[in-house]
Design an enzyme around this catalytic site. Structure first.
Site, PDB file in Angstrom:
ATOM      1  N   LYS A  83      33.513  49.527  44.392  1.00 43.04           N
ATOM      2  CA  LYS A  83      32.483  48.495  44.176  1.00 43.04           C
ATOM      3  C   LYS A  83      32.017  48.472  42.718  1.00 43.04           C
ATOM      4  CE  LYS A  83      29.490  49.780  47.234  1.00 43.04           C
ATOM      5  NZ  LYS A  83      30.245  50.983  47.624  1.00 43.04           N
ATOM      6  N   THR A  85      33.768  49.344  40.040  1.00 47.34           N
ATOM      7  CA  THR A  85      34.809  48.752  39.195  1.00 47.34           C
ATOM      8  C   THR A  85      34.863  47.243  39.387  1.00 47.34           C
ATOM      9  OG1 THR A  85      36.560  49.137  40.824  1.00 47.34           O
ATOM     10  CG2 THR A  85      36.281  50.815  39.162  1.00 47.34           C
ATOM     11  N   ARG A 107      23.372  51.334  39.290  1.00 40.82           N
ATOM     12  CA  ARG A 107      22.531  52.518  39.494  1.00 40.82           C
ATOM     13  C   ARG A 107      22.944  53.639  38.537  1.00 40.82           C
ATOM     14  NH1 ARG A 107      23.579  53.905  45.532  1.00 40.82           N
ATOM     15  NH2 ARG A 107      25.564  52.945  44.995  1.00 40.82           N
ATOM     16  N   LYS A 118      32.728  63.265  44.484  1.00 44.23           N
ATOM     17  CA  LYS A 118      33.002  61.847  44.247  1.00 44.23           C
ATOM     18  C   LYS A 118      33.190  61.515  42.772  1.00 44.23           C
ATOM     19  CE  LYS A 118      31.381  57.509  46.296  1.00 44.23           C
ATOM     20  NZ  LYS A 118      30.832  56.678  45.219  1.00 44.23           N
ATOM     21  N   ALA A 337      22.587  55.286  49.111  1.00 46.27           N
ATOM     22  CA  ALA A 337      22.444  54.251  50.141  1.00 46.27           C
ATOM     23  C   ALA A 337      22.427  54.823  51.550  1.00 46.27           C
ATOM     24  CB  ALA A 337      23.576  53.237  50.019  1.00 46.27           C
ATOM     25  N   PHE A 368      27.658  51.995  49.268  1.00 48.64           N
ATOM     26  CA  PHE A 368      28.449  52.158  50.495  1.00 48.64           C
ATOM     27  C   PHE A 368      28.767  50.814  51.150  1.00 48.64           C
ATOM     28  CE2 PHE A 368      26.346  56.487  50.363  1.00 48.64           C
ATOM     29  CZ  PHE A 368      27.461  57.117  49.843  1.00 48.64           C
ATOM     30  N   PHE A 456      45.658  48.376  44.719  1.00 51.44           N
ATOM     31  CA  PHE A 456      46.246  49.618  44.215  1.00 51.44           C
ATOM     32  C   PHE A 456      47.750  49.420  44.044  1.00 51.44           C
ATOM     33  CE2 PHE A 456      42.204  50.893  45.656  1.00 51.44           C
ATOM     34  CZ  PHE A 456      41.895  52.141  45.134  1.00 51.44           C
ATOM     35  N   TRP A 485      41.083  47.105  37.553  1.00 49.87           N
ATOM     36  CA  TRP A 485      41.224  48.534  37.203  1.00 49.87           C
ATOM     37  C   TRP A 485      42.339  48.702  36.169  1.00 49.87           C
ATOM     38  CZ3 TRP A 485      44.784  52.477  37.233  1.00 49.87           C
ATOM     39  CH2 TRP A 485      44.274  53.780  37.080  1.00 49.87           C
TER      40      TRP A 485
END
Length: 632
Positions: A83, A85, A107, A118, A337, A368, A456, A485
């Site tokens: 999210k 990216t 954030r 993460k 979240a 999330f 991807f 990306w």
């Protein structure tokens, strides 16, 4: 003015931090001037960061707002689906490639995940905020300010109980209202407490013994203390602790815990406040415990509101940074979240909406899946801000859809199984049920939704086409494959065009529930309409807490569910779209200053733990160049 990206030079860089470092950011004062900020409206931190003063809102109050876009997602794998990216790629596409004013509002990441599993939250690849190490580490100190304020209040609670337990009314009064230079006077916050007690006197010498006793004794019931200490580190051994074991604490021993700093109510207040005055009022309203009669005890009662506001006076200003392509970003507030409301600050959004102008776009992100972060964005954040979103961008990945279709477990740090790296159209089709459900959740709020498929290299063209086809058939305004990306803003141009079109659609935004409904009914509506539960079940403890909050006059607040992000249900292993489950509510807390009721679903922990191999194994500092290595 965007930065010039020399793409052929970049293809050899593999890690996010190498890509970030290969681009030289423009000086932050240059960026500030480009977006219309005046010199006295910024406070510069180094070369690439600046705080923006709230006075800007007054100067631009007559400027119309831009379009407001929320980036949400499907139920993620433990790896996250991108999210951040997508948010960064979208604003790079809008501004650096389509010449449309835009702002990303993100954030601030907690250092818990940064050093845990993460990693950071600056985006990734060619769609990230730079310098990413400054974004992910300390930033401008906001989380440290929250930690200091939170723990000052925690210290004040225990100290007050100790002093009340060991002193007479007279001794307490003489120390709380001391004679200084022959004069005795109440401080402003003490006068405010007297007024709340119905005592109109202002001369300390005129209070009766009964009035003195009421003034000096908060009579906190230690068993009801809900205010915990915090630290911005994943430290599982602080989930349950004992405080007060030194002899100097006179036997006042109690069980307590630490939460992670971003779960602090002060973080939620920072994210939801609309002004310095509003923040101060919210800080004062924070309920930390009950007294022996069952009445709430607040930060204002403890006399600490002004001190908390002083600690937070700089944190309330959003931090200005930039994307890899030189477009502006606000980084402000960082509530999780799953255990908080999961959105960046109202103030950053409001300032950005003025700066981009009527035809511009502000893109913000909810943590999330849409069932958690987006639901709270609409029902909590939009209520606090009064802002109405134009579009929701729903991020999906083939990887996550395969997991929801019955693929093997995805574990952080472990290689993906072949089901995720080889074409499997049946798994994708089966997993699209979760995407469809999240589209339906978005439609409950009456806002157009565009699906962004974060592509991807292992995704096949047939898989990508299938997801986009099913998304459009399921009610999405559009569904677009995104390659930001690997290609930066260029790879999100089609998404930007779809968002621009969707923003011109009819918008029938509405909240999910009325605040006037009873607390239990509001919880039930979220459980049934959003999560798909059959019903809810409150533990006896949770029911008594609901009864108490209702009696205390807190029944008309929105709901902030603390629930696992790994499933629509309370059971992380249940993927896809679980049905027929009863959602267990183990405990209900109240964040009165932030302005929401906070039910805990099942066994949610407010302090994460470190895994066997945390990210910190790969993080290092080059002592010669002072460059950080290994952040992602």
């Amino acid at each position: 003015q965007e930065l010039e990206i020399s793409w052929p030079l970049f293809v050899f860089f593999s890690s996010d931090i190498e890509i970030s470092r290969a681009q030289s950011p423009k000086a932050v004062d240059v960026l500030a001037k480009e977006i219309g900020l005046l010199t006295d409206e910024i406070e510069i931190y180094g070369q690439t960061k600046a705080k923006v003063r709230l006075s800007l809102l007054e100067r631009l109050k007559d400027q119309p707002d831009g379009k407001y876009v929320l980036v949400a997602g499907i139920t993620p794998t433990p790896l996250g689906e991108g999210k951040s990216t997508v948010t960064v790629g979208l604003v790079q596409a809008l501004t650096a490639h389509l010449n449309i004013n835009s702002f990303a509002c993100l954030r601030q990441p907690s250092q818990g995940p940064t050093f845990g599993v993460k990693g950071g939250a600056a985006g990734g690849g060619y769609a990230q905020v730079i310098p990413m190490e400054e974004f992910n580490l300390h930033l401008t100190g906001d989380i440290h300010a929250i930690t200091a304020a939170n723990n000052l209040l925690a210290a004040a609670i225990d100290a007050r109980i100790l002093h009340e337990n060991t002193q007479s009314d007279k001794s307490l009064y003489n120390r709380l209202v001391p004679v200084v230079n022959g004069m005795r006077g109440f401080s402003p916050i003490q006068l405010a407490r007297l007024r709340r007690l119905g005592i109109s006197k202002t001369d300390p010498e005129t209070l009766t013994e009964e009035e003195i006793s009421r003034f000096v004794r908060l009579d906190i019931d230690p068993s009801t203390i809900t205010w915990q200490r915090v630290v911005d580190t994943n430290d599982r051994f602080l989930r349950k602790i004992t405080v007060g074991q030194a002899n100097t604490e006179k036997g006042f021993v109690r069980q307590a815990q630490f939460d992670i700093a971003v779960a602090s109510e002060i973080m939620a207040i920072l994210a939801l406040t609309t002004s310095l005055q509003d923040m101060k009022e919210r800080l004062g309203k924070m309920v930390v415990a009950n007294d022996q009669k069952g009445e709430p005890v607040t930060a204002e009662d403890l006399g600490v509101t002004g001190a908390l506001a002083v600690l937070m006076k700089d944190a309330i200003k959003p931090t200005l940074m930039q994307t890899l392509e030189g477009t502006p970003v606000f980084v402000h507030a960082g509530p999780f979240a799953n255990i908080a409301h999961g959105n960046s600050s109202v103030l950053a959004d409001k300032i950005a909406l003025k700066l981009v102008g009527e035809n511009g776009f502000v893109v913000t992100e909810a943590g999330f899946g849409a069932d958690i972060g987006m639901e709270k964005f609409f029902n909590i954040k939009c209520r606090a801000s009064g802002l109405v979103p134009s579009v929701v961008v729903l991020v999906a990945t083939v990887r996550a859809l395969k997991m929801h279709g019955g693929g093997p477990n995805v574990t952080a740090g472990a290689p993906l199984k072949k089901e995720y790296t080889e074409e499997n159209l049946q798994l994708v089709a089966d997993g699209c049920c979760n995407l469809q459900k999240q589209i339906q959740i978005t439609q409950l709020f009456g806002v157009p939704v565009v699906v962004a498929l974060n592509v991807f290299k292992t995704d096949s063209p047939a898989e990508v086409d299938l997801v986009c086809k099913i998304a459009k058939e399921s009610g999405a305004f559009d569904a677009v494959p995104c390659n930001h990306w690997s290609a930066g803003g260029r790879g999100a141009i089609k998404l930007a065009q779809a968002v621009e079109k969707a923003a011109n659609q009819k918008n029938s935004f509405k909240y999910l529930y009325s605040l006037e409904l009873p607390i239990v009914e509001k919880i039930r509506i979220i459980a049934q309409k959003v999560y798909g539960a059959q019903d809810i079940e409150l533990s006896p403890v949770a029911q008594s807490q609901v009864d108490r909050y209702t009696r205390q006059g807190f029944g008309n607040l929105p709901i902030c569910m603390a629930k696992t992000h790994l499933s629509l249900s309370h059971q992380p292993e249940r993927k896809g779209v679980p049905t027929g489950f009863i959602l267990p509510i183990s405990e209900v807390r109240a964040s009165i200053g932030a302005g929401f009721i906070y039910p805990l679903v099942g066994t949610m922990s407010t302090m994460p733990g470190l895994p066997t191999r945390p990210c910190f194994y790969d993080i290092d500092l080059d002592p010669i160049t002072e460059q950080v290595k290994g952040l992602f």
